[in-house]
Design a protein around this motif. Structure first.
Motif, PDB file in Angstrom:
ATOM      1  N   TRP A  74      40.836 -13.987   0.863  1.00  0.00           N
ATOM      2  CA  TRP A  74      41.303 -15.201   1.532  1.00  0.00           C
ATOM      3  C   TRP A  74      42.565 -14.907   2.325  1.00  0.00           C
ATOM      4  O   TRP A  74      43.510 -14.312   1.809  1.00  0.00           O
ATOM      5  N   GLY A  75      42.573 -15.380   3.558  1.00  0.00           N
ATOM      6  CA  GLY A  75      43.775 -15.317   4.379  1.00  0.00           C
ATOM      7  C   GLY A  75      44.163 -16.718   4.790  1.00  0.00           C
ATOM      8  O   GLY A  75      43.655 -17.246   5.784  1.00  0.00           O
ATOM      9  N   SER A  76      45.027 -17.334   4.006  1.00  0.00           N
ATOM     10  CA  SER A  76      45.431 -18.721   4.268  1.00  0.00           C
ATOM     11  C   SER A  76      46.821 -18.732   4.885  1.00  0.00           C
ATOM     12  O   SER A  76      47.823 -18.479   4.212  1.00  0.00           O
ATOM     13  N   PHE A  77      46.875 -19.010   6.192  1.00  0.00           N
ATOM     14  CA  PHE A  77      48.149 -19.017   6.904  1.00  0.00           C
ATOM     15  C   PHE A  77      48.765 -20.410   6.953  1.00  0.00           C
ATOM     16  O   PHE A  77      49.929 -20.568   7.276  1.00  0.00           O
ATOM     17  N   PHE A 137      43.846 -12.499  -2.329  1.00  0.00           N
ATOM     18  CA  PHE A 137      44.551 -13.356  -1.380  1.00  0.00           C
ATOM     19  C   PHE A 137      45.554 -12.544  -0.578  1.00  0.00           C
ATOM     20  O   PHE A 137      46.290 -11.728  -1.143  1.00  0.00           O
ATOM     21  N   MET A 138      45.561 -12.755   0.728  1.00  0.00           N
ATOM     22  CA  MET A 138      46.595 -12.149   1.571  1.00  0.00           C
ATOM     23  C   MET A 138      47.869 -12.974   1.451  1.00  0.00           C
ATOM     24  O   MET A 138      47.811 -14.204   1.359  1.00  0.00           O
ATOM     25  N   THR A 139      48.997 -12.338   1.480  1.00  0.00           N
ATOM     26  CA  THR A 139      50.288 -13.018   1.249  1.00  0.00           C
ATOM     27  C   THR A 139      50.912 -13.553   2.529  1.00  0.00           C
ATOM     28  O   THR A 139      52.057 -14.005   2.509  1.00  0.00           O
ATOM     29  N   PHE A 140      50.190 -13.514   3.636  1.00  0.00           N
ATOM     30  CA  PHE A 140      50.737 -14.016   4.894  1.00  0.00           C
ATOM     31  C   PHE A 140      50.834 -15.541   4.868  1.00  0.00           C
ATOM     32  O   PHE A 140      50.017 -16.217   4.253  1.00  0.00           O
ATOM     33  N   HIS A 141      51.849 -16.060   5.566  1.00  0.00           N
ATOM     34  CA  HIS A 141      51.984 -17.515   5.720  1.00  0.00           C
ATOM     35  C   HIS A 141      52.689 -17.772   7.051  1.00  0.00           C
ATOM     36  O   HIS A 141      53.711 -17.162   7.367  1.00  0.00           O
ATOM     37  N   GLY A 142      52.121 -18.662   7.840  1.00  0.00           N
ATOM     38  CA  GLY A 142      52.685 -18.916   9.158  1.00  0.00           C
ATOM     39  C   GLY A 142      52.167 -17.921  10.181  1.00  0.00           C
ATOM     40  O   GLY A 142      51.133 -17.275   9.999  1.00  0.00           O
ATOM     41  N   GLN A 143      52.895 -17.774  11.291  1.00  0.00           N
ATOM     42  CA  GLN A 143      52.453 -16.941  12.403  1.00  0.00           C
ATOM     43  C   GLN A 143      52.396 -15.464  12.000  1.00  0.00           C
ATOM     44  O   GLN A 143      53.318 -14.950  11.385  1.00  0.00           O
ATOM     45  N   GLN A 144      51.274 -14.802  12.376  1.00  0.00           N
ATOM     46  CA  GLN A 144      51.109 -13.375  12.112  1.00  0.00           C
ATOM     47  C   GLN A 144      50.370 -12.741  13.288  1.00  0.00           C
ATOM     48  O   GLN A 144      49.538 -13.379  13.925  1.00  0.00           O
TER      49      GLN A 144
END
Length: 625
Positions: free
Chosen positions: A412-415, A456-463
């Motif tokens: 999962w990549g939830s931004f 889960f990917m740890t990205f959040h916001g713009q990437q």
């Protein structure tokens, strides 16, 4: 008495004719038929006998089951197209159906006797070595001729001026009495399996055997013993011309010129990785090159393009052509981006035989999706869109959770939503009860949820797309990810500065292209969530409503749209529309009724199904506890 004797004689003749017919059929069956089983089955049969199996260019190569185990190690070659087999030791040949009997695990007495009888019939084939010795017993080896005798021989047959030591490498013989020249055909293990005879001149040619020769005339320089590239010609004078020009380390001359390329010759050619075909510049040569390349496997074949400036070697020598330049201009007959049906034939058969598995993993919570989409398949690209606040993330979390609970490794990549909130939603969807009302059971719930193949990917916001793709490719390699969920694409498109608004369409197309290629290359299903364009509330969304250009809907294998009619009508419903389905073409809708206690969109069960569902939930809770 005479009449009885006459009947007995007729019966014996009929019996003799039947035996002869069977014998003929026994030896020619493999040449007329094609392999009627999948190559995977051929390989499996060998592997079941603990035999090493090599998938060659034209043949399956394995240990020969016919040879006696006390003999030296031998290999059997099975033609991929026809099933015709040949052993390099016992010289056995025949059809795949015959060889398959020797691979059968059955060990009965009757079976053993049958195999012994078949083995004796196969191994009774005459060895050509003695025939060759009889042919050359009154001949003189080329290497034993004097220089003057050799010069006269070349002039007599109008041969190119090839050095005598090079001519001797062909192991050819000269018969002075009949003015005949013999060239041996070399096969597996360098055995002589036939010969070419030239009498009076190079035009009067004869090949023995007349058909099905398993060897060819071979010239090889001593300096390159490990060379795996060969130059193939059809005529002996072309072979001798090339030897005189020395443009290649290994040169082969076919046994029947351009008339045919016998399948019996293919096992001998398995050791070569590349061929250059140089036949001539007429139509016959061109068609022969393409036909022979298909037999040899086009991936390892190049050809000298048939033009007036690139005739066959003998004519090229007369025109004083640059042989090195001609060979450097050899063109490949195969392109890495083009395949034939033969290469995917087994895959097509596998799809037909495993139709249910090909359709993909079925959802347990969404039977309607199973009916429309047939299942969740690797290698596909899915786009989900819907108006703001319609529940895209909530639906996708349950959609992916259903698959993860069936063993589909999911990333999962939830931004837009933090992983803590996403995980809480999925946990509640799994157990089907409010978590805040069952905190005492949290540890047992979490223990079960922890075992699911969810990452889960740890990205959040713009990437940036590069950073995200690096993480996705890494996770796919390390954790064998089968399903990637991206929520949502807009968070990888940079800022929303109006001065860069036009660039955002290009950025989105680039993102879509990268995920599409990733899905195909890594055989991984990718689902991306994309917001729609700002449209009127009363208007129904379509594939053209997806934000950006048309690339997203064009590249997608599946397009899912959440339509929320509650925003425009008091009695309106919310439903999922399958607007594109590349696998089966079926389209349709699935009503989405939200259950707040379980955060689920699973369809409500009918009364007759509730009892069985309660039993399932009971089993789940027992597993949790």
């Amino acid at each position: 008495m005479f009449f009885k004797l006459f009947l007995r004689t007729c019966a014996q003749k009929r019996k003799h004719i039947r035996c002869y017919t069977r014998k003929q059929y026994f030896h020619t069956e493999h040449e007329e038929s094609m392999l009627n089983v999948a190559l995977s089955r051929v390989k499996l049969n060998f592997k079941q006998q603990c035999s090493s199996v090599i998938d060659g260019y034209t043949c399956i190569i394995a240990d020969c089951p016919i040879c006696n185990k006390t003999k030296k190690e031998s290999k059997v070659y099975v033609n991929k197209r026809t099933g015709y087999f040949m052993c390099d030791n016992c010289k056995s040949t025949g059809s795949w159906e015959l060889l398959e009997k020797f691979l059968s695990p059955e060990k009965s007495v009757e079976k053993t006797k049958e195999l012994e009888m078949l083995s004796s019939r196969l191994q009774s084939k005459e060895d050509f070595t003695s025939t060759w010795e009889n042919v050359i017993k009154d001949c003189q080896s080329i290497r034993d001729l004097s220089k003057e005798e050799y010069r006269i021989l070349l002039n007599s047959f109008s041969l190119p001026h090839v050095p005598q030591e090079d001519m001797s490498e062909l192991n050819c013989f000269y018969e002075r009495a009949s003015n005949a020249l013999y060239f041996p055909l070399v096969g597996l293990n360098n055995n002589i399996v036939g010969y070419k005879l030239f009498s009076d001149n190079m035009q009067n040619e004869k090949t023995v055997p007349a058909a099905g020769a398993s060897g060819c005339i071979k010239y090889k320089q001593h300096c390159n013993k490990s060379d795996t590239t060969a130059l193939i010609v059809g005529m002996v004078d072309d072979l001798l011309t090339l030897i005189s020009k020395t443009p290649a380390n290994t040169i082969l001359c076919l046994p029947y010129n351009l008339k045919s390329l016998p399948q019996q010759l293919l096992p001998y050619l398995e050791s070569f990785k590349k061929f250059v075909l140089w036949f001539g510049n007429d139509d016959i040569s061109w068609h022969a090159a393409r036909s022979f390349a298909r037999k040899l496997n086009e991936k390892r074949c190049c050809f000298i393009r048939p033009t007036d400036t690139q005739p066959r070697p003998t004519l090229a020598a007369k025109l004083d052509c640059d042989f090195k330049s001609i060979l450097q201009n050899a063109q490949p007959l195969w392109h890495k981006s083009i395949i034939t049906f033969q290469e995917i034939r087994d895959d097509v058969l596998s799809d037909l035989q495993n139709n249910d598995k090909v359709q993909g993993i079925k959802w347990k919570r969404y039977p309607t999706l199973n009916r429309i989409l047939k299942g969740h398949r690797r290698g596909e690209f899915t786009v989900l869109t819907g108006p703001t606040g319609c529940g895209k993330t909530t639906f996708m979390s349950e959609y992916s959770l259903d698959l993860a609970m069936q063993g589909v490794n999911t990333l999962w990549g939830s931004f837009e939503i933090r992983n803590v909130r996403l995980a809480r939603t999925m946990l509640q969807q799994m157990v089907g009860v409010p978590l805040d009302e069952n905190i005492d059971k949290f540890d047992s719930y979490a223990n079960v949820f922890e075992k699911l193949p969810l990452y889960f990917m740890t990205f959040h916001g713009q990437q940036s797309i590069k950073v995200v793709m690096d993480a996705v490719e890494h996770a796919t390699y390390i954790h064998d990810i089968a399903h990637v969920v991206i929520d949502n694409v807009q968070f990888m498109m940079g800022t929303t500065d109006s001065s860069k608004h036009m660039d955002r369409f290009w950025k989105q197309d680039d993102i879509i292209s990268k995920f599409r290629n990733f899905a195909t290359t890594y055989n991984c299903h990718v689902t991306v969530i994309i917001h729609p364009r700002k449209e009127r509330i009363e208007e129904e969304l379509t594939t053209s409503s997806i934000f950006g250009s048309a690339k997203a809907s064009q590249e997608a294998d599946n397009v899912l749209i959440i339509q929320d009619k509650r925003l425009s009508s008091v009695k309106g419903k919310k439903y999922l529309q399958v607007a594109k389905n590349r696998f089966s073409g079926d389209l349709g809708i699935m009503v989405l009724d939200f259950d707040k206690s379980s955060l689920s969109y699973s369809p409500r069960l009918k009364a007759k199904d509730k009892a069985s569902e309660k039993e399932k939930k009971k089993d789940v809770h027992e597993a949790v506890q």
